[in-house]
Enzyme design. Structure first.
Site, PDB file in Angstrom:
ATOM      1  N   CYS A 139      24.774 -37.678 -28.998  1.00 16.59           N
ATOM      2  CA  CYS A 139      25.454 -38.437 -28.143  1.00 16.59           C
ATOM      3  C   CYS A 139      24.689 -39.750 -27.389  1.00 16.59           C
ATOM      4  CB  CYS A 139      25.665 -37.947 -26.965  1.00 16.59           C
ATOM      5  SG  CYS A 139      27.218 -38.863 -25.961  1.00 16.59           S
ATOM      6  N   LYS A 160      36.814 -45.587 -22.046  1.00 14.80           N
ATOM      7  CA  LYS A 160      35.977 -43.812 -23.068  1.00 14.80           C
ATOM      8  C   LYS A 160      36.686 -43.307 -24.224  1.00 14.80           C
ATOM      9  CE  LYS A 160      33.396 -40.478 -20.646  1.00 14.80           C
ATOM     10  NZ  LYS A 160      33.305 -39.092 -19.201  1.00 14.80           N
ATOM     11  N   SER A 189      32.648 -37.698 -25.710  1.00 15.98           N
ATOM     12  CA  SER A 189      32.573 -37.994 -24.351  1.00 15.98           C
ATOM     13  C   SER A 189      31.777 -39.302 -24.403  1.00 15.98           C
ATOM     14  CB  SER A 189      32.715 -37.530 -23.651  1.00 15.98           C
ATOM     15  OG  SER A 189      33.092 -37.620 -21.872  1.00 15.98           O
ATOM     16  N   HIS A 234      29.635 -34.235 -29.312  1.00 15.97           N
ATOM     17  CA  HIS A 234      29.263 -32.739 -27.863  1.00 15.97           C
ATOM     18  C   HIS A 234      30.052 -31.447 -28.610  1.00 15.97           C
ATOM     19  CE1 HIS A 234      27.009 -34.769 -24.824  1.00 15.97           C
ATOM     20  NE2 HIS A 234      27.803 -35.644 -25.179  1.00 15.97           N
ATOM     21  N   GLU A 236      28.772 -29.131 -28.474  1.00 13.76           N
ATOM     22  CA  GLU A 236      27.832 -28.357 -27.694  1.00 13.76           C
ATOM     23  C   GLU A 236      28.699 -27.334 -26.156  1.00 13.76           C
ATOM     24  OE1 GLU A 236      26.456 -31.164 -26.193  1.00 13.76           O
ATOM     25  OE2 GLU A 236      26.499 -31.009 -27.948  1.00 13.76           O
ATOM     26  N   ARG A 248      36.073 -35.551 -12.335  1.00 11.50           N
ATOM     27  CA  ARG A 248      35.070 -36.178 -11.397  1.00 11.50           C
ATOM     28  C   ARG A 248      35.321 -37.880 -11.565  1.00 11.50           C
ATOM     29  NH1 ARG A 248      30.142 -35.987 -14.887  1.00 11.50           N
ATOM     30  NH2 ARG A 248      31.367 -37.611 -16.033  1.00 11.50           N
TER      31      ARG A 248
END
Length: 299
Positions: A139, A160, A189, A234, A236, A248
């Protein structure tokens, strides 16, 4: 094979509840591969758990060492926790690692030169390259390393990129994608991206684009016979991480889009559908088994 790590990490007990065994460092065999993680993520414990989980799917024993920056004090993690579980970066550390991972930080909207620890992380990138340590940049770290080494800047977006995107492999013969399906899914993300054309100057200098998505951009690129891997997604991530980030951001009034291809029927109340677990495990197993391990004998 098991991963060996600090037994007092919260991730060890969290993963034990999932049936993932993390063994103490004292039990590590002498021939275990030594991997360092420079963890730039603000939520350290979550990132530690994610990384230990995917590394546990490899077929070779791995010792994971957590590394911190000397010139940056994390805001979301106590100094006591960092002192107990992390080793501050030293330039001679590269001699002790067979592989190294640098993950992301929420710094997309900050110019690289304005990042407080930019000189230190550039020194780390240079040390890893000079010592030929197989490195995985994830990232923000991928964008930062590409900018440092090749001068390729990030492309800032208004909205985003959030969701689980399908990707394809470009070309053939790459060790990292051995066994991948024609189409595989990856959580993304971020507010930044590269288009394939953005990387043309780097490609002229030997960088190879391995995978992309037409909506989210380049996902994976490599250089120096895969000793440097640049990954913008990502793989992972745990199943609920994108959900955590979406809720959030909603609570912060950021009006985020619902992550694409993530929730069942695109409904946050229905929960996620995990589409990336097999690819994630194969990606890290390939990196350890087909890149890190063979490079050990050539360094």
């Amino acid at each position: 094979m098991p991963v060996y790590a600090d037994p007092t990490l919260p991730a060890v007990s969290d993963l034990a509840a999932e049936g993932v065994e993390i063994l103490p460092l004292s039990d590590a065999p002498a021939d275990a591969l030594r991997v360092g993680l420079l963890n730039l993520m603000p939520l350290k414990e979550m990132a530690e758990t994610d990384m230990l989980r995917v590394l546990s799917s490899t077929q070779l024993p791995v010792v994971l060492t957590l590394v911190s920056l000397r010139t940056h004090v994390p805001r979301h993690t106590s100094p006591d926790y960092m002192a107990a579980h992390y080793e501050p970066w030293r330039d001679d550390m590269t001699r002790g690692f067979d592989g190294f991972i640098v993950n992301g930080a929420p710094l997309e909207r900050v110019a690289f030169a304005d990042v407080s620890y930019w000189p230190e992380i550039c020194g780390i990138f240079d040390s890893l390259r000079s010592a030929s340590v197989p490195s995985l940049f994830i990232c923000w770290a991928a964008f930062a390393a590409m900018y440092h080494h090749y001068g390729i800047d990030k492309r800032l977006l208004d909205r985003k990129i959030s969701g689980v995107y399908p990707h394809g492999v470009i070309g053939s013969g790459n060790r990292l994608t051995e066994g991948f399906d024609d189409e595989f899914y990856v959580p993304n993300s971020r507010f930044i991206t590269w288009l394939r054309s953005d990387l043309d100057p780097a490609v002229e200098r030997g960088v190879r684009i391995i995978s992309e998505n037409p909506d989210s951009g380049v996902y994976m690129a490599s250089a120096f016979d895969d000793r440097e891997i640049y990954i913008t997604g990502h793989s992972e991530y745990a199943p609920m991480t994108l959900d955590f980030e979406y809720r959030r951001d909603t609570e912060r009034g950021m009006n985020p889009s619902v992550p694409v291809n993530y929730y069942r029927d695109d409904s946050p109340e229905a929960g996620p559908v995990v589409r990336w677990r097999a690819h994630s495990r194969l990606l890290f197993a390939n990196w350890i088994g087909r890149v890190v391990a063979p490079c050990r004998g050539r360094r």
